[in-house]
Design a protein around this motif. Sequence first.
Motif, PDB file in Angstrom:
ATOM      1  N   MET A   1      -2.727   8.468  29.299  1.00  0.00           N
ATOM      2  CA  MET A   1      -1.861   7.757  30.243  1.00  0.00           C
ATOM      3  C   MET A   1      -0.457   8.352  30.191  1.00  0.00           C
ATOM      4  O   MET A   1       0.091   8.560  29.109  1.00  0.00           O
ATOM      5  CB  MET A   1      -1.816   6.259  29.874  1.00  0.00           C
ATOM      6  N   GLU A   2       0.119   8.607  31.345  1.00  0.00           N
ATOM      7  CA  GLU A   2       1.449   9.200  31.412  1.00  0.00           C
ATOM      8  C   GLU A   2       2.483   8.117  31.657  1.00  0.00           C
ATOM      9  O   GLU A   2       2.359   7.300  32.572  1.00  0.00           O
ATOM     10  CB  GLU A   2       1.510  10.231  32.541  1.00  0.00           C
ATOM     11  N   PHE A   3       3.520   8.090  30.811  1.00  0.00           N
ATOM     12  CA  PHE A   3       4.585   7.115  30.955  1.00  0.00           C
ATOM     13  C   PHE A   3       5.846   7.793  31.481  1.00  0.00           C
ATOM     14  O   PHE A   3       6.022   9.006  31.317  1.00  0.00           O
ATOM     15  CB  PHE A   3       4.881   6.436  29.608  1.00  0.00           C
ATOM     16  N   LYS A   4       6.727   6.987  32.062  1.00  0.00           N
ATOM     17  CA  LYS A   4       7.986   7.489  32.589  1.00  0.00           C
ATOM     18  C   LYS A   4       9.139   6.734  31.950  1.00  0.00           C
ATOM     19  O   LYS A   4       8.997   5.575  31.540  1.00  0.00           O
ATOM     20  CB  LYS A   4       8.033   7.332  34.108  1.00  0.00           C
ATOM     21  N   LEU A   5      10.297   7.389  31.885  1.00  0.00           N
ATOM     22  CA  LEU A   5      11.480   6.748  31.327  1.00  0.00           C
ATOM     23  C   LEU A   5      11.818   5.494  32.135  1.00  0.00           C
ATOM     24  O   LEU A   5      11.788   5.502  33.363  1.00  0.00           O
ATOM     25  CB  LEU A   5      12.659   7.712  31.354  1.00  0.00           C
ATOM     26  N   GLY A   6      12.152   4.433  31.415  1.00  0.00           N
ATOM     27  CA  GLY A   6      12.517   3.182  32.063  1.00  0.00           C
ATOM     28  C   GLY A   6      11.372   2.202  32.208  1.00  0.00           C
ATOM     29  O   GLY A   6      11.603   1.028  32.530  1.00  0.00           O
ATOM     30  N   GLU A   7      10.138   2.630  31.980  1.00  0.00           N
ATOM     31  CA  GLU A   7       9.000   1.720  32.102  1.00  0.00           C
ATOM     32  C   GLU A   7       8.964   0.738  30.926  1.00  0.00           C
ATOM     33  O   GLU A   7       9.401   1.048  29.823  1.00  0.00           O
ATOM     34  CB  GLU A   7       7.694   2.504  32.162  1.00  0.00           C
ATOM     35  N   PHE A   8       8.412  -0.454  31.201  1.00  0.00           N
ATOM     36  CA  PHE A   8       8.302  -1.493  30.179  1.00  0.00           C
ATOM     37  C   PHE A   8       6.893  -1.445  29.584  1.00  0.00           C
ATOM     38  O   PHE A   8       5.902  -1.462  30.322  1.00  0.00           O
ATOM     39  CB  PHE A   8       8.568  -2.863  30.795  1.00  0.00           C
ATOM     40  N   VAL A   9       6.811  -1.376  28.242  1.00  0.00           N
ATOM     41  CA  VAL A   9       5.508  -1.249  27.578  1.00  0.00           C
ATOM     42  C   VAL A   9       5.400  -2.270  26.445  1.00  0.00           C
ATOM     43  O   VAL A   9       6.399  -2.782  25.939  1.00  0.00           O
ATOM     44  CB  VAL A   9       5.292   0.172  27.007  1.00  0.00           C
ATOM     45  N   ARG A  10       4.156  -2.513  26.041  1.00  0.00           N
ATOM     46  CA  ARG A  10       3.890  -3.437  24.932  1.00  0.00           C
ATOM     47  C   ARG A  10       2.999  -2.732  23.912  1.00  0.00           C
ATOM     48  O   ARG A  10       2.076  -2.001  24.282  1.00  0.00           O
ATOM     49  CB  ARG A  10       3.206  -4.697  25.453  1.00  0.00           C
ATOM     50  N   PHE A  11       3.301  -2.953  22.617  1.00  0.00           N
ATOM     51  CA  PHE A  11       2.518  -2.336  21.553  1.00  0.00           C
ATOM     52  C   PHE A  11       1.133  -2.991  21.491  1.00  0.00           C
ATOM     53  O   PHE A  11       1.003  -4.210  21.646  1.00  0.00           O
ATOM     54  CB  PHE A  11       3.226  -2.492  20.205  1.00  0.00           C
ATOM     55  N   VAL A  12       0.121  -2.183  21.250  1.00  0.00           N
ATOM     56  CA  VAL A  12      -1.248  -2.672  21.213  1.00  0.00           C
ATOM     57  C   VAL A  12      -1.526  -3.449  19.928  1.00  0.00           C
ATOM     58  O   VAL A  12      -2.140  -4.521  19.950  1.00  0.00           O
ATOM     59  CB  VAL A  12      -2.243  -1.501  21.353  1.00  0.00           C
ATOM     60  N   ASP A  13      -1.052  -2.932  18.794  1.00  0.00           N
ATOM     61  CA  ASP A  13      -1.398  -3.515  17.492  1.00  0.00           C
ATOM     62  C   ASP A  13      -0.310  -4.412  16.921  1.00  0.00           C
ATOM     63  O   ASP A  13      -0.493  -5.005  15.853  1.00  0.00           O
ATOM     64  CB  ASP A  13      -1.695  -2.393  16.485  1.00  0.00           C
ATOM     65  N   GLU A  14       0.839  -4.522  17.584  1.00  0.00           N
ATOM     66  CA  GLU A  14       1.935  -5.321  17.052  1.00  0.00           C
ATOM     67  C   GLU A  14       2.529  -6.169  18.167  1.00  0.00           C
ATOM     68  O   GLU A  14       2.412  -5.848  19.349  1.00  0.00           O
ATOM     69  CB  GLU A  14       3.033  -4.423  16.466  1.00  0.00           C
ATOM     70  N   ARG A  15       3.224  -7.233  17.776  1.00  0.00           N
ATOM     71  CA  ARG A  15       3.877  -8.096  18.751  1.00  0.00           C
ATOM     72  C   ARG A  15       5.269  -7.557  19.048  1.00  0.00           C
ATOM     73  O   ARG A  15       6.289  -8.124  18.662  1.00  0.00           O
ATOM     74  CB  ARG A  15       3.942  -9.530  18.222  1.00  0.00           C
ATOM     75  N   MET A  16       5.284  -6.426  19.698  1.00  0.00           N
ATOM     76  CA  MET A  16       6.533  -5.762  20.051  1.00  0.00           C
ATOM     77  C   MET A  16       6.429  -5.218  21.475  1.00  0.00           C
ATOM     78  O   MET A  16       5.335  -4.891  21.946  1.00  0.00           O
ATOM     79  CB  MET A  16       6.839  -4.604  19.089  1.00  0.00           C
ATOM     80  N   GLU A  17       7.565  -5.111  22.149  1.00  0.00           N
ATOM     81  CA  GLU A  17       7.619  -4.548  23.485  1.00  0.00           C
ATOM     82  C   GLU A  17       9.012  -3.990  23.734  1.00  0.00           C
ATOM     83  O   GLU A  17       9.964  -4.282  23.000  1.00  0.00           O
ATOM     84  CB  GLU A  17       7.275  -5.612  24.546  1.00  0.00           C
ATOM     85  N   GLY A  18       9.124  -3.165  24.748  1.00  0.00           N
ATOM     86  CA  GLY A  18      10.420  -2.571  25.040  1.00  0.00           C
ATOM     87  C   GLY A  18      10.307  -1.562  26.173  1.00  0.00           C
ATOM     88  O   GLY A  18       9.269  -1.439  26.827  1.00  0.00           O
ATOM     89  N   TYR A  19      11.383  -0.818  26.377  1.00  0.00           N
ATOM     90  CA  TYR A  19      11.449   0.159  27.465  1.00  0.00           C
ATOM     91  C   TYR A  19      11.323   1.579  26.917  1.00  0.00           C
ATOM     92  O   TYR A  19      11.823   1.883  25.827  1.00  0.00           O
ATOM     93  CB  TYR A  19      12.782   0.028  28.216  1.00  0.00           C
ATOM     94  N   VAL A  20      10.661   2.418  27.690  1.00  0.00           N
ATOM     95  CA  VAL A  20      10.533   3.831  27.319  1.00  0.00           C
ATOM     96  C   VAL A  20      11.884   4.507  27.515  1.00  0.00           C
ATOM     97  O   VAL A  20      12.406   4.569  28.637  1.00  0.00           O
ATOM     98  CB  VAL A  20       9.456   4.536  28.169  1.00  0.00           C
ATOM     99  N   THR A  21      12.471   4.987  26.441  1.00  0.00           N
ATOM    100  CA  THR A  21      13.786   5.622  26.515  1.00  0.00           C
ATOM    101  C   THR A  21      13.757   7.100  26.125  1.00  0.00           C
ATOM    102  O   THR A  21      14.789   7.765  26.167  1.00  0.00           O
ATOM    103  CB  THR A  21      14.785   4.891  25.591  1.00  0.00           C
ATOM    104  N   ARG A  22      12.581   7.606  25.756  1.00  0.00           N
ATOM    105  CA  ARG A  22      12.491   9.024  25.410  1.00  0.00           C
ATOM    106  C   ARG A  22      11.038   9.486  25.529  1.00  0.00           C
ATOM    107  O   ARG A  22      10.109   8.773  25.145  1.00  0.00           O
ATOM    108  CB  ARG A  22      13.000   9.267  23.987  1.00  0.00           C
ATOM    109  N   ILE A  23      10.861  10.688  26.085  1.00  0.00           N
ATOM    110  CA  ILE A  23       9.554  11.339  26.089  1.00  0.00           C
ATOM    111  C   ILE A  23       9.599  12.403  24.999  1.00  0.00           C
ATOM    112  O   ILE A  23      10.215  13.458  25.172  1.00  0.00           O
ATOM    113  CB  ILE A  23       9.230  11.974  27.459  1.00  0.00           C
ATOM    114  N   ILE A  24       8.992  12.115  23.871  1.00  0.00           N
ATOM    115  CA  ILE A  24       9.083  13.006  22.716  1.00  0.00           C
ATOM    116  C   ILE A  24       8.131  14.184  22.860  1.00  0.00           C
ATOM    117  O   ILE A  24       8.481  15.332  22.593  1.00  0.00           O
ATOM    118  CB  ILE A  24       8.804  12.222  21.419  1.00  0.00           C
TER     119      ILE A  24
END
Length: 314
Positions: A1-24
Amino acid sequence: MEFKLGEFVRFVDERMEGYVTRIISNDMIGVTGEDDFEIPVLITKVTRVHGHKYPGAAEQYQADTPAPSETFESKGIFLAVVPDQNKASVVHFHLVNDTSFQLLTTLVTDKAGISKGEFAGSIQPHTAVEIYSSNLSDLSVWPGFLIRALYFSKSNVAIPEAIQYSEKFKARDFAGAKKKVAQLNKEAWIFRIDEDDLVIDPEKLKESFFKPVAEKKVVEKPSAQIDLHIEKLRDDYQFLSNTEILKIQMDHYKKALDAAIVHKLPSITFIHGIGNGTLKQEIHKTLGRNNHVKTFLDARKEKFGYGATEVILK
């Protein structure tokens, strides 16, 4: 799956979420949560959260766009760099087409001699399209940009030559004030892609060659200190908008700097005050690009406080 900067994502194994701020890399991204702490994570360990609107690269912005004028507009192509509304460290590049032409556009980036196509598409008249995203903290390693655009119109008008715009952005390019972009309804740093036509009057040019020496304009020697406070420049300043005031101040500054260069002054000091810092930022931005400027620094604080810049000329 390809993500883009600024997209909102949620961690699969943890109760965490946030915005994509870097494509490493192709396998890993950086995600920043509410605590503004960026966490590197494998793309297989996050999932996109639907319902958070993310304008894709092909989306064209037309909301709040002023209606096109009846006249055919042939000039007005800009690159608008907009901070992300959720994470200011991320910026989105939009190509703004304020002309009556349709633009067939490509963006290619170059890093260490390796080119990569980032965007290809058609941009309709009086619209804007997002073509790239990046992280401001990575500005020093940003690739070079090459934008090419072909003009197209079914109207009976002259078609301009294709545009080829290349730029390697530096930190000083983002030191100036942002401006409102109508097509985006957002504040952005603006970079002009097309240039105004240079109109040359052959008769006036001919006359200038035969003017007597006495008729030629004499550039007066400026004083060593130039006060740019608007009340020193205009008596009607109370009736001027902030935009008009900034233009008057910048015009006065540029005229004085040019005069100082002509008269080979070793230095000149501009008193701009503190205010909101916009005038100082605009001055510093132009000084950083002037080949006649050796360096510039805050003038003596015991005399001017933090409200003046001393310019050392070559």
